[in-house]
Write a protein that holds these residues in place. Sequence first.
Motif, mmCIF file in Angstrom:
data_model
loop_
_atom_site.group_PDB
_atom_site.id
_atom_site.type_symbol
_atom_site.label_atom_id
_atom_site.label_comp_id
_atom_site.label_asym_id
_atom_site.label_seq_id
_atom_site.Cartn_x
_atom_site.Cartn_y
_atom_site.Cartn_z
ATOM 1 N N GLU A 19 41.201 37.591 45.313
ATOM 2 C CA GLU A 19 40.335 38.363 46.206
ATOM 3 C C GLU A 19 40.053 39.759 45.695
ATOM 4 O O GLU A 19 39.063 40.369 46.068
ATOM 5 N N GLY A 20 40.923 40.293 44.813
ATOM 6 C CA GLY A 20 40.710 41.664 44.354
ATOM 7 C C GLY A 20 39.689 41.789 43.241
ATOM 8 O O GLY A 20 39.376 42.892 42.816
ATOM 9 N N PHE A 21 39.162 40.687 42.765
ATOM 10 C CA PHE A 21 38.262 40.733 41.605
ATOM 11 C C PHE A 21 36.815 40.639 42.066
ATOM 12 O O PHE A 21 36.528 40.095 43.125
ATOM 13 N N PRO A 22 35.890 41.159 41.249
ATOM 14 C CA PRO A 22 34.463 41.011 41.586
ATOM 15 C C PRO A 22 34.070 39.541 41.564
ATOM 16 O O PRO A 22 34.619 38.736 40.818
ATOM 17 N N LYS A 23 33.056 39.225 42.399
ATOM 18 C CA LYS A 23 32.740 37.803 42.586
ATOM 19 C C LYS A 23 31.875 37.234 41.472
ATOM 20 O O LYS A 23 31.776 36.030 41.320
ATOM 21 N N GLU A 24 31.237 38.095 40.728
ATOM 22 C CA GLU A 24 30.403 37.597 39.640
ATOM 23 C C GLU A 24 30.748 38.342 38.367
ATOM 24 O O GLU A 24 31.346 39.395 38.403
ATOM 25 N N GLY A 25 30.344 37.808 37.265
ATOM 26 C CA GLY A 25 30.547 38.540 36.024
ATOM 27 C C GLY A 25 31.568 37.868 35.128
ATOM 28 O O GLY A 25 32.212 36.885 35.509
ATOM 29 N N PRO A 26 31.726 38.419 33.930
ATOM 30 C CA PRO A 26 32.624 37.816 32.950
ATOM 31 C C PRO A 26 34.091 37.858 33.388
ATOM 32 O O PRO A 26 34.850 36.950 33.053
ATOM 33 N N ILE A 27 34.452 38.926 34.157
ATOM 34 C CA ILE A 27 35.868 39.026 34.574
ATOM 35 C C ILE A 27 36.236 37.873 35.496
ATOM 36 O O ILE A 27 37.310 37.269 35.391
ATOM 37 N N ARG A 28 35.331 37.557 36.421
ATOM 38 C CA ARG A 28 35.592 36.458 37.344
ATOM 39 C C ARG A 28 35.707 35.147 36.584
ATOM 40 O O ARG A 28 36.603 34.309 36.836
ATOM 41 N N HIS A 29 34.842 34.983 35.599
ATOM 42 C CA HIS A 29 34.862 33.770 34.763
ATOM 43 C C HIS A 29 36.210 33.672 34.047
ATOM 44 O O HIS A 29 36.872 32.623 34.023
ATOM 45 N N PHE A 30 36.612 34.796 33.482
ATOM 46 C CA PHE A 30 37.896 34.850 32.764
ATOM 47 C C PHE A 30 39.064 34.532 33.693
ATOM 48 O O PHE A 30 39.951 33.740 33.366
ATOM 49 N N MET A 31 39.056 35.127 34.874
ATOM 50 C CA MET A 31 40.172 34.904 35.797
ATOM 51 C C MET A 31 40.213 33.484 36.317
ATOM 52 O O MET A 31 41.279 32.922 36.570
ATOM 53 N N GLU A 32 39.042 32.876 36.464
ATOM 54 C CA GLU A 32 39.054 31.468 36.904
ATOM 55 C C GLU A 32 39.677 30.581 35.840
ATOM 56 O O GLU A 32 40.399 29.629 36.148
ATOM 57 N N LEU A 33 39.413 30.913 34.566
ATOM 58 C CA LEU A 33 40.065 30.155 33.496
ATOM 59 C C LEU A 33 41.573 30.366 33.519
ATOM 60 O O LEU A 33 42.356 29.423 33.327
ATOM 61 N N VAL A 34 41.984 31.611 33.786
ATOM 62 C CA VAL A 34 43.415 31.913 33.863
ATOM 63 C C VAL A 34 44.066 31.083 34.964
ATOM 64 O O VAL A 34 45.133 30.489 34.785
ATOM 65 N N ILE A 35 43.387 31.018 36.120
ATOM 66 C CA ILE A 35 43.955 30.269 37.244
ATOM 67 C C ILE A 35 44.004 28.782 36.943
ATOM 68 O O ILE A 35 44.966 28.093 37.299
#
Lengths: 326, 128
Positions: free
Chosen positions: A275-291
């Motif tokens: 929930e603390g991350f922005p909903k769009e963008g490369p960071i969200r993409h990266f974090m979804e891969l991490v999860i």
Amino acid sequence: KDKSAASKDSTPEGAAKRQEDGAETPKQQLSDIIGNMKVEVSYRKKLQQLKTRENKKQAINKLESLDSEGSVPQGTTEDTQRSKPLNPELVKAASAVASSLPHNKKQTESELLAQLRRHEETTDKQKKGGTVNIRNVISEMTVKRQSPAQRGARISGRISLQLDEDGQRIRPERSSARSIDSRRSLKVGKRLNIFTKASTEPEHTLKTVSPPTIWDLEFAKEVAAVTAQPPRNGFEEMIQWTKEGILWEYPIDNEVGMEDDAEFHEHIFLEKHLEGFPKEGPIRHFMELVICGLSKNPYISVKQKVEHIEWFQKYFEEKKELLQEI
Amino acid sequence: MAAAALCWALRAARQVLPSPCPRQVRSYYVDWRMLRDVKRRKTAYEHADERLRINAIRKNSILPKELQEVADKEIAALPRDSCPVRIRNRCVLTSRSRGVKRRWRLSRIVFRHFADHAQMSGVQRAMW
């Protein structure tokens, strides 16, 4: 006291004689009667002794209630109690009792005073130990109260069964009451810890004492060194190794150190931590891969996974200014 | 009260080996190289999580390159002993760096010595 000992010896003999002889001769009957008389005499003495003991106990209790302030800091050790002098009233009572009994006055007085001291010790022990037992017993007992649900059930039972005969009306109420009581009594009360591991609650009460001094540690080391004999055989050696931690406990439990109480859904569905991350963008993409990677990892505990995600959150927050330049 | 303190002290004292059955305890490392290897292992364990996460940011095709360059500098700033590449699997008894079998953590010479004296469980001279 010698006569009471002799009478004690005669009573089992008399009982044996009665058991053996079905038809008793008049001589044996007379001896039995004399034996019974002796028993009565010794019983009178026992009653006298009991009365004197009760009087002394009452006196002790009164005096202890008065002297409780002074006697509390003396502690539980027996040495301090022996050094503590007996009260003069009790001594006078002991001397009076000794003079009343027909034997040696000095012997009986010393014996009575020794008994007094023993009674004081036992009463102290009982005061410290006995009250706890009673509290435990009473805490398990609960007052029977009719809950409104139970009342409604009983009333509805009565109303529905009024059409039936009288005999059938009473039984289901009783059985329902019994079943409700058994249901209540099954889960209420202290657990016996037969099938589950015991909880460590009683250990916490002991830990509130001040830390042990160096002398206590030295004494404990001496005691451990003296009592720890070298192992007599291989089994004892293995027991010692298990206690030290060199040897594992058999049958081998694969999850000895781990105590992961989390369910499978807490391991897999980790999106709620994003929930603390922005909903769009490369960071969200990266974090979804991490999860995705974490959800497939069976070796880490849920806490470690959450820490992993939080570290990334912190890292990206620190780099926010840099990210906004881009 | 005194009994509880004694129990606590006994539990603490049990960690000390009792005198009647002494066991050999190694109190020194074999040599300084072994000590340095031990230090490297400790720091590598401490920084392992950080290194993993920073490397996950670096070896990435999604995040922007500027972020990855910053991560490069960060990982270079960590202590040099924290990287696992510097660890060398030395022999546990002789600190020999070469000829060490990983399963037993022993050098070939020590392994042969123990195996010939029948002190290695399940190890036999090969003959076929």
